[in-house]
Scaffold this active site. Structure first.
Site, mmCIF file in Angstrom:
data_model
loop_
_atom_site.group_PDB
_atom_site.id
_atom_site.type_symbol
_atom_site.label_atom_id
_atom_site.label_comp_id
_atom_site.label_asym_id
_atom_site.label_seq_id
_atom_site.Cartn_x
_atom_site.Cartn_y
_atom_site.Cartn_z
ATOM 1 N N GLU A 37 45.916 29.268 47.259
ATOM 2 C CA GLU A 37 46.583 29.895 45.926
ATOM 3 C C GLU A 37 47.914 29.013 45.969
ATOM 4 O OE1 GLU A 37 45.204 30.905 43.196
ATOM 5 O OE2 GLU A 37 44.513 32.667 44.350
ATOM 6 N N THR A 39 48.003 25.793 45.691
ATOM 7 C CA THR A 39 47.816 24.881 46.839
ATOM 8 C C THR A 39 47.372 23.506 45.795
ATOM 9 O OG1 THR A 39 45.672 25.575 47.351
ATOM 10 C CG2 THR A 39 47.469 25.892 48.909
ATOM 11 N N GLY A 120 43.783 36.084 30.313
ATOM 12 C CA GLY A 120 45.195 36.433 30.971
ATOM 13 C C GLY A 120 45.123 37.499 32.182
ATOM 14 N N GLY A 122 44.127 36.132 35.104
ATOM 15 C CA GLY A 122 44.047 35.177 36.350
ATOM 16 C C GLY A 122 42.557 34.830 36.789
ATOM 17 N N SER A 124 41.046 32.656 34.558
ATOM 18 C CA SER A 124 40.706 31.139 33.992
ATOM 19 C C SER A 124 40.062 31.095 32.913
ATOM 20 C CB SER A 124 40.084 30.291 35.257
ATOM 21 O OG SER A 124 40.271 28.970 34.738
ATOM 22 N N SER A 125 40.471 32.055 31.893
ATOM 23 C CA SER A 125 40.044 31.987 30.668
ATOM 24 C C SER A 125 40.416 30.868 29.797
ATOM 25 C CB SER A 125 40.214 33.331 29.758
ATOM 26 O OG SER A 125 41.577 33.191 29.284
ATOM 27 N N ASP A 170 41.301 25.006 38.138
ATOM 28 C CA ASP A 170 40.351 25.702 37.006
ATOM 29 C C ASP A 170 39.418 24.682 36.358
ATOM 30 O OD1 ASP A 170 41.920 27.754 38.148
ATOM 31 O OD2 ASP A 170 43.301 27.900 35.975
HETATM 32 P P1 ADP Z 1 43.807 32.887 32.235
HETATM 33 O O1 ADP Z 1 43.535 31.590 32.300
HETATM 34 O O2 ADP Z 1 44.320 33.191 33.804
HETATM 35 O O3 ADP Z 1 43.012 33.827 31.706
HETATM 36 P P2 ADP Z 1 46.261 31.850 30.907
HETATM 37 O O4 ADP Z 1 47.413 32.495 30.387
HETATM 38 O O5 ADP Z 1 46.062 30.690 31.398
HETATM 39 O O6 ADP Z 1 45.401 32.860 31.526
HETATM 40 O O7 ADP Z 1 45.151 31.820 29.356
HETATM 41 C C1 ADP Z 1 44.996 32.828 28.510
HETATM 42 C C2 ADP Z 1 45.205 32.157 27.302
HETATM 43 O O8 ADP Z 1 44.125 31.445 26.849
HETATM 44 C C3 ADP Z 1 45.167 33.450 26.025
HETATM 45 O O9 ADP Z 1 46.530 33.990 25.922
HETATM 46 C C4 ADP Z 1 44.696 32.514 24.840
HETATM 47 O O10 ADP Z 1 45.847 31.880 24.193
HETATM 48 C C5 ADP Z 1 43.738 31.723 25.273
HETATM 49 N N1 ADP Z 1 42.032 32.121 25.347
HETATM 50 C C6 ADP Z 1 41.476 32.219 26.162
HETATM 51 N N2 ADP Z 1 40.201 32.557 26.114
HETATM 52 C C7 ADP Z 1 40.335 32.901 24.702
HETATM 53 C C8 ADP Z 1 39.462 33.418 23.741
HETATM 54 N N3 ADP Z 1 38.153 33.737 23.784
HETATM 55 N N4 ADP Z 1 39.945 33.252 22.233
HETATM 56 C C9 ADP Z 1 40.989 32.846 22.168
HETATM 57 N N5 ADP Z 1 42.059 32.516 23.171
HETATM 58 C C10 ADP Z 1 41.579 32.501 24.233
HETATM 59 MG MG MG Z 2 44.707 29.545 32.643
#
Ligand code: ADP
Ligand code: MG
Length: 382
Positions: A37, A39, A120, A122, A124-125, A170
């Site tokens: 993490e 890294t 959001g 963690g 990696s959406s 990611d």
């Molecule tokens: P993580 O990558 O850990 O989920 P991030 O803060 O890096 O958290 O990314 C989350 C952001 O990515 C969301 O706030 C949004 O802006 C965007 N996002 C991710 N998935 C979607 C989705 N399916 N539709 C719209 N926005 C998305």
């Molecule tokens: Mg992210």
């Protein structure tokens, strides 16, 4: 195909929003980082695997840019050449802007997004979205990008345009993941070594969205840069923080403020730990692997200070209920805790940890089981 599949959701969203059919499509997974993490932006190793949950992006031609996400189903117009607006479409704008610089973006388009990756948390959406968008939008322009190019497009979109000072972990795992494998990624060299990994992993979401994370995250990057500068002044010739020899840690204590020395200690020990853990994983020594997970959690809790109380409780509770190991995964300050345990303990551990959390925190954690799945792929549009 189950009715809730993100592909089906994205297809119906596209048609309902734009009264037409998409011409290109792609999907990409979320990920769990087993170890390593903070890294990736310090030249060290990471050990992630891709989740079965995916984000689907469908794209069709159009004038100007419009997008819709299943999160709120609202159609929004955006301008990829404008400054980021603090909206989710910034990720698309970033991807389109980088692709445009490579002459791999069409002049306009319609985009629909649907996802089963928790956002959001963690997991990696954001890289799932950027990588799937990079593939779908470049296909719409008639281009087939290499995997390496997809990583670069998604990385620069998030790093340069959205403004999160992320490393490449990611994007790399989301692109290169193989089913039933984790990957040891050496970020300094860019090498990806698949490691067979078919164990179920429990994921407990803390329910704490890492909303403050971007500020803290970028601050940690600054601290890591300052620690590296102090190491160099003290005569250590390292290209990056992960390259500082562990044998120098004690001597370097006097060379920088205590807080920077704690960040350095985390990065150096976490890098060694991640490589050792990858060895343990490759010989299926899960009890040993679990010990590394717990050491890694202590390190982000005490030295990197990127954990949160809810995650600490989940880790302690999982260990009380017989886990091999557990730790907070992802950037931190919230997000999800991964737990590995002997298969015959999974059910009792899940109910025991959930009950502890409900008693200690006052609400139930969301929990599910993940298995290592595949990376980005094309999806049949229309
Ligand atoms: P993580 O990558 O850990 O989920 P991030 O803060 O890096 O958290 O990314 C989350 C952001 O990515 C969301 O706030 C949004 O802006 C965007 N996002 C991710 N998935 C979607 C989705 N399916 N539709 C719209 N926005 C998305
Ligand atoms: Mg992210």
């Amino acid at each position: 195909m189950p009715p809730t599949s993100p592909l089906r959701l994205a297809s119906s969203l596209f048609e309902a929003s734009f009264a037409s059919r998409p011409a290109a499509g792609a999907s990409a997974p979320g990920r769990v980082n087993l170890l390593g993490e903070h890294t990736d932006y310090n030249g060290g190793p990471v050990l992630p695997f891709a989740l079965p949950q995916r984000t689907v992006v469908l794209a069709g031609p159009g004038e100007g840019w419009q997008a819709v996400s299943g999160v709120d189903s609202a159609v929004v117009s955006f301008d990829p050449t404008a400054a980021p607006e603090g909206r989710w479409t910034d990720y698309l704008a970033g991807v389109i802007r980088v692709l445009d610089g490579m002459r791999a973006a069409p002049p306009g388009g319609r985009i629909a997004v649907a996802s089963t990756v928790p956002a959001g948390a963690g997991l990696s959406s954001s890289a799932a979205l950027s990588v799937a968008a990079a593939r779908a939008v470049s296909h719409l322009a008639g281009r087939r990008l290499s995997r390496e190019a997809l990583v670069e497009v998604a990385f620069h979109a998030e790093h340069d345009v959205v403004g999160v000072q992320c490393g490449r972990m990611d994007q790399m795992i989301v692109v290169h993941a193989a089913a039933r494998h984790a990957a040891l990624i050496e970020t300094a060299e860019g090498s990806v070594t698949p490691i067979p990994f078919d164990q179920p992993v429990l994921v407990f979401e803390t329910g704490v969205a890492h909303r403050l994370a971007d500020g803290e995250y970028n601050r940690r990057r600054g601290e890591c840069r300052a620690a590296l500068a102090a190491c160099r002044v003290a005569g250590v010739e390292a290209v990056d923080l992960a390259g500082v020899p562990e044998s120098e840690l004690e001597r370097l204590r006097a060379a920088m403020p205590a807080v920077l020395h704690r960040r350095l200690t985390h990065v150096v020990r976490e890098s060694a730990r991640t490589r050792a853990a990858a060895m343990a994983l490759s010989v299926r020594d899960y009890p040993k692997f679990g010990e590394y997970l717990v050491e890694g959690h202590r390190s982000i809790r005490d030295d990197f200070e990127s954990s949160c109380g809810e995650a600490d409780r989940l880790v302690e509770s999982a260990m009380r209920h017989g886990a091999w190991g557990a730790r907070l995964t992802g950037a931190g300050w919230g997000g999800a805790v991964l737990v590995m345990a002997p298969p015959d303990r999974l059910a009792s551990l899940t109910s025991g940890v959930s009950a502890d959390f409900r008693r200690e925190v006052g609400r139930g954690p969301t929990v599910w089981t993940a298995r290592a799945s595949g990376g980005v792929r094309g999806e049949r549009a229309g």
